[in-house]
Design a protein around this motif. Structure first.
Motif, short mmCIF file in Angstrom:
data_model
loop_
_atom_site.label_atom_id
_atom_site.label_comp_id
_atom_site.label_asym_id
_atom_site.label_seq_id
_atom_site.Cartn_x
_atom_site.Cartn_y
_atom_site.Cartn_z
N SER A 169 -41.47 17.69 1.85
CA SER A 169 -42.22 16.64 2.54
C SER A 169 -43.66 17.05 2.78
N LEU A 170 -43.85 18.28 3.28
CA LEU A 170 -45.21 18.75 3.52
C LEU A 170 -45.99 18.88 2.21
N GLN A 171 -45.27 19.25 1.15
CA GLN A 171 -45.96 19.35 -0.14
C GLN A 171 -46.47 17.97 -0.58
N ALA A 172 -45.66 16.93 -0.33
CA ALA A 172 -46.09 15.57 -0.67
C ALA A 172 -47.34 15.18 0.13
N PHE A 173 -47.38 15.54 1.41
CA PHE A 173 -48.56 15.25 2.22
C PHE A 173 -49.76 16.07 1.77
N PHE A 174 -49.50 17.29 1.32
CA PHE A 174 -50.59 18.12 0.81
C PHE A 174 -51.22 17.48 -0.43
N GLU A 175 -50.39 16.99 -1.33
CA GLU A 175 -50.91 16.31 -2.52
C GLU A 175 -51.64 15.02 -2.12
N LEU A 176 -51.16 14.36 -1.07
CA LEU A 176 -51.83 13.16 -0.56
C LEU A 176 -53.24 13.51 -0.08
N PHE A 177 -53.37 14.65 0.59
CA PHE A 177 -54.67 15.09 1.07
C PHE A 177 -55.62 15.34 -0.09
N VAL A 178 -55.12 15.96 -1.16
CA VAL A 178 -55.94 16.23 -2.34
C VAL A 178 -56.41 14.92 -2.97
N LEU A 179 -55.48 13.97 -3.09
CA LEU A 179 -55.84 12.68 -3.68
C LEU A 179 -56.80 11.91 -2.80
N LYS A 180 -56.68 12.06 -1.49
CA LYS A 180 -57.58 11.37 -0.57
C LYS A 180 -59.02 11.83 -0.78
N ASN A 181 -59.16 13.12 -0.98
CA ASN A 181 -60.50 13.63 -1.22
C ASN A 181 -61.08 13.10 -2.52
N ARG A 182 -60.22 12.78 -3.44
CA ARG A 182 -60.68 12.24 -4.72
C ARG A 182 -60.79 10.71 -4.69
N LYS A 183 -60.53 10.13 -3.52
CA LYS A 183 -60.67 8.68 -3.32
C LYS A 183 -59.74 7.87 -4.23
N GLN A 184 -58.53 8.42 -4.45
CA GLN A 184 -57.55 7.68 -5.25
C GLN A 184 -56.57 7.01 -4.28
N THR A 185 -57.05 6.02 -3.56
CA THR A 185 -56.30 5.43 -2.46
C THR A 185 -55.01 4.77 -2.92
N ALA A 186 -55.07 3.93 -3.94
CA ALA A 186 -53.87 3.22 -4.40
C ALA A 186 -52.80 4.19 -4.88
N LEU A 187 -53.23 5.19 -5.63
CA LEU A 187 -52.28 6.15 -6.18
C LEU A 187 -51.61 6.97 -5.08
N LYS A 188 -52.38 7.31 -4.05
CA LYS A 188 -51.83 8.20 -3.01
C LYS A 188 -50.69 7.51 -2.26
N TYR A 189 -50.84 6.20 -1.97
CA TYR A 189 -49.77 5.52 -1.24
C TYR A 189 -48.54 5.32 -2.11
N LYS A 190 -48.76 5.12 -3.38
CA LYS A 190 -47.63 4.97 -4.29
C LYS A 190 -46.83 6.26 -4.38
N LEU A 191 -47.57 7.37 -4.54
CA LEU A 191 -46.89 8.67 -4.63
C LEU A 191 -46.20 9.02 -3.32
N LEU A 192 -46.83 8.69 -2.21
CA LEU A 192 -46.23 8.98 -0.91
C LEU A 192 -44.94 8.20 -0.73
N LEU A 193 -44.96 6.92 -1.11
CA LEU A 193 -43.76 6.08 -1.00
C LEU A 193 -42.66 6.62 -1.90
N GLU A 194 -43.01 6.96 -3.15
CA GLU A 194 -42.01 7.50 -4.07
C GLU A 194 -41.42 8.80 -3.54
N SER A 195 -42.26 9.69 -3.03
CA SER A 195 -41.77 10.96 -2.50
C SER A 195 -40.83 10.73 -1.32
N GLY A 196 -41.21 9.80 -0.44
CA GLY A 196 -40.37 9.51 0.71
C GLY A 196 -39.01 8.98 0.30
N ILE A 197 -39.00 8.08 -0.68
CA ILE A 197 -37.74 7.51 -1.16
C ILE A 197 -36.87 8.60 -1.79
#
Length: 714
Positions: A210-238
């Motif tokens: 779970s923390l690894q998924a949030f870590f990757e979310l943080f990396v994507l946030k810095n790259r301004k990939q907003t749509a992708l980050k929420y998709k990946l977060l949802l997939e990881s959670g599921i």
């Protein structure tokens, strides 16, 4: 093509030689170590061995009964599932201690070492075959990769499935292949089925992912990939949610009763006696591995990440999994037993592998060889210090010594066991007033098991519980049933420095019986001291007392009050009702069980080797001046002409205050409603009596459901 075949054959040859070398070292070290021991194993060191051998013997006699026993055990805290893979080995090579330990080493520990090599090859993306082989060899240099198994624990079997889950996950940390989701869940669930404490590994796994998924979310946030980050977060959670759901579903399908129990039991309260202070547990884990080992691990993981030697996704997960595991075992649970180190050892091995390969890939020349040589020399010395049969103290820089177990008083223990066996040939109960790592009831039983044929070893009936305040009950029922008492001086208790360890001041339920004999309590006068003495190691003297008369109810009441005064907090396993004639062949509270907060169930079970029933029950709760006892009475046997139930009230000095009695037969309403009054009452005793003044036998066994004690309405 010929050249390709030649290279392939060469690889197979090298792999075969390597595997042979690892097997040879495993068998050699294990055989030398176990053959050097001269001791009698006890508690966990003996329990798993005994259960596995008994399972193998049952398969030899009746496979159908054996399978039924394994399935039945799935509802218990410790089931026989983890012993199953060892059964063929035991059947082929015998049931000796060496055969048992070798079976664990080859069937569980060896595959786990190979799995660590495979995980390391995913962590370090160079020379995969060399990384694999070097990691396996490094695991051989960690004493704690040997010691739990050499002490008789088979918990590494659960580690194999945790390792498989990690190995599958690291191949695809985003779990793009959906079939890996249920596979990981099944692996983690199987580990929990093998041993319940691997539930904490599952928590660490899910927490790290779970923390690894949030870590990757943080990396994507810095790259301004907003749509992708929420998709990946949802997939990881599921996906992680599905892993958790798979774990729970698999556990419910295979062992539903066990799972429901595990979800409702407060293990924090139940195992508080094993939870050590933070300082103590940190010192223990420093001594389990050596501070030098931990320094190499930290350098390896930190340098490997900073120098980008390690695969980022794999490194993040391994580090997070390690942090979660360390927090669980060093800060939250703080259990100091050896077998819990298997949750931490994998991180140590992977960290060492990262250290050696980071040094190899980043440094050049003499500096590289100097650092690798110094680290390798340290690990070799550390392994020797931990395993050799000579006590060596090199401070906490190195591991503590966990050499073969050897008793200097082996012959004297044999004499004591033979004396007790002759003294109590008909399984008379023998209370052991001591519970340390060198003297306890289980040591004497296991010694008798080694010294006598299988059909007779169990006839030495030593009473081994209660032992622990937070788990057990007052020792009065066992003491009342005991025909002999064995008292060791000085008092034998588990010490903070022992391998099987408890927190301090958790054995008052043992100490109170020792005090009763050494301080000449009234109940000790129902025994006489025998002239024989036995001198054990560390200056321990053992003496035996023989019962000369039954303990009367007034003395029993006064003894209980004295126990309560000395044991300030009620023992964690003590109910409001206590059976005074409890068969000591059963577990605590066997005849008494709680139905709800204030309602109880009492069953008058037969006492083994006797036609008598356990028919006296003492109530320890609050009692009003006008007590009313209600419940539903059931006479199971139609041949029973009837019973009488008697109530007596007692004060703390053992004075009988008042009594009442009522007869019941199969024609009466069978509704228990009995009242008795008296002032300054401390205890209420419920007795099941024969209506025809004869001794109650099995035909008058009864149950009382919804048993409640309250105040009689005015």
């Amino acid at each position: 093509m010929a050249l390709f075949d030649l290279k392939l054959r060469r690889k197979f040859l090298i792999d075969g030689v390597f595997l042979f070398l690892v097997v040879f070292l495993t068998v050699g070290v294990t055989s030398i170590y176990v053959s050097s021991e001269r001791t009698f194993y006890w508690w966990d060191y003996a329990g798993y061995n005994t259960a596995t051998v008994n399972t193998a013997n049952l398969f030899r006699e009746s496979p159908q009964k054996a399978w039924a026993g394994v399935i039945e055990s799935l509802a218990k805290e410790k089931n026989l599932l983890i012993s199953l893979p060892l059964v063929p080995f035991i059947l082929l090579f015998g049931d000796s201690r060496l055969s048992y330990i070798l079976s664990i080493s080859l069937i569980y520990v060896l595959p786990f070492r190979l799995l660590l090599g495979a995980i390391s090859a995913q962590l370090i993306p160079v020379y995969p075959r060399r990384v694999f082989g070097s990691t396996v060899l490094l695991s051989l240099l960690i004493p704690m990769s040997w010691i739990p198994t050499l002490r008789g624990y088979l918990d590494t079997g659960g580690c194999v499935f945790v390792g498989l889950a990690i190995w599958v996950y690291l191949q695809d940390v985003r779990l793009k292949s959906w079939w890996k989701v249920p596979l990981i869940g099944v692996f983690l669930a199987t580990a929990i089925l093998f041993r319940r404490h691997f539930a904490y590994s599952a928590i660490a796994f899910l927490g790290a992912a779970s923390l690894q998924a949030f870590f990757e979310l943080f990396v994507l946030k810095n790259r301004k990939q907003t749509a992708l980050k929420y998709k990946l977060l949802l997939e990881s959670g599921i996906k992680l949610g599905l892993i958790a759901a798979t774990i729970l579903t698999f556990l419910m399908l295979v062992a539903g009763d066990f799972t429901r129990s595990a979800l409702t039991v407060n293990y924090g309260n139940l195992y508080v006696a094993w939870s050590l202070p933070v300082n103590d547990i940190l010192i223990r884990y420093a001594s389990f591995y050596g501070l030098g080992t931990w320094l190499l691990v930290l350098i390896g993981l930190a340098a490997g990440i900073l120098r980008r030697i390690l695969v980022p996704g794999a490194a993040v997960f391994v580090c997070l999994f390690g942090v979660f595991s360390l927090v669980e075992w060093l800060l939250v649970l703080r259990y100091g037993y050896l077998h819990y180190t298997i949750h931490v050892t994998p991180i140590a091995v992977l960290g060492l592998s990262a250290f050696f390969w980071t040094i190899w890939l980043t440094l050049k020349g003499n500096v590289r060889y100097l650092m690798l040589g110094a680290a390798g020399f340290y690990l070799i010395v550390n392994a020797a210090v931990g395993l050799i049969p000579v006590k060596v103290d090199l401070s906490r820089l190195f591991v503590s010594n966990f050499g073969p177990l050897v008793r200097s008083d082996y012959g004297e223990v044999v004499k004591l066991v033979e004396f007790l066996r002759k003294l109590a040939p008909d399984e008379e109960p023998i209370y052991i007033a001591g519970a340390s790592n060198s003297f306890n009831a289980n040591i004497l039983r296991q010694a008798n098991r080694q010294l006598n044929p299988p059909q007779g070893w169990w006839k030495l009936n030593t009473i081994g519980r209660p032992q622990i305040d937070s788990r057990d009950s007052y020792p009065l029922p066992e003491l009342l049933q005991a025909q002999y008492a064995v008292v060791a001086t000085p008092f034998q208790q588990v010490l903070p420095t022992d391998e099987q360890v408890l927190r301090s001041h958790e054995q008052d339920v043992v100490k109170v019986v020792w005090d009763a004999f050494t301080q000449n309590w009234e109940i000790s006068r129902d025994f006489q001291l025998l002239p024989e003495q036995f001198k054990l190691e560390s200056g321990v003297t053992v003496r035996v007392y023989q019962r000369i008369r039954p303990t009367d109810p007034a003395t029993a009441v006064r003894t209980l009050y004295a126990m309560q005064q000395q044991i300030v907090d009620r023992p964690g396993g003590q109910l409001d009702w206590i059976s005074l004639r409890q068969s000591i062949y059963t577990s605590a509270n066997y005849s008494v069980s709680r139905e709800s907060n204030n309602l109880y169930k009492i069953v008058t079970h037969s006492i083994k080797n006797s036609h008598k029933l356990d028919t006296s029950f003492l109530y320890l709760g609050a009692i009003s001046d006008k007590a009313q006892v209600t419940g539903k009475l059931t006479l199971a046997n139609k041949q029973c002409p009837g019973v009488a139930l008697g109530l007596t009230l007692w004060d703390k000095q053992g004075n009988l205050i008042n009594s009442a009695q009522m007869e019941y037969d199969r024609k009466s309403a069978i509704n228990l409603n009995l009242s008795v009054g008296g002032k300054n009452t401390t205890y209420l005793m419920l007795e099941v009596l024969s209506s025809d003044k004869q001794e109650l036998t099995n035909q008058c066994q009864l149950e009382i459901n919804n048993l409640s004690v309250g105040s009689k309405p005015k």
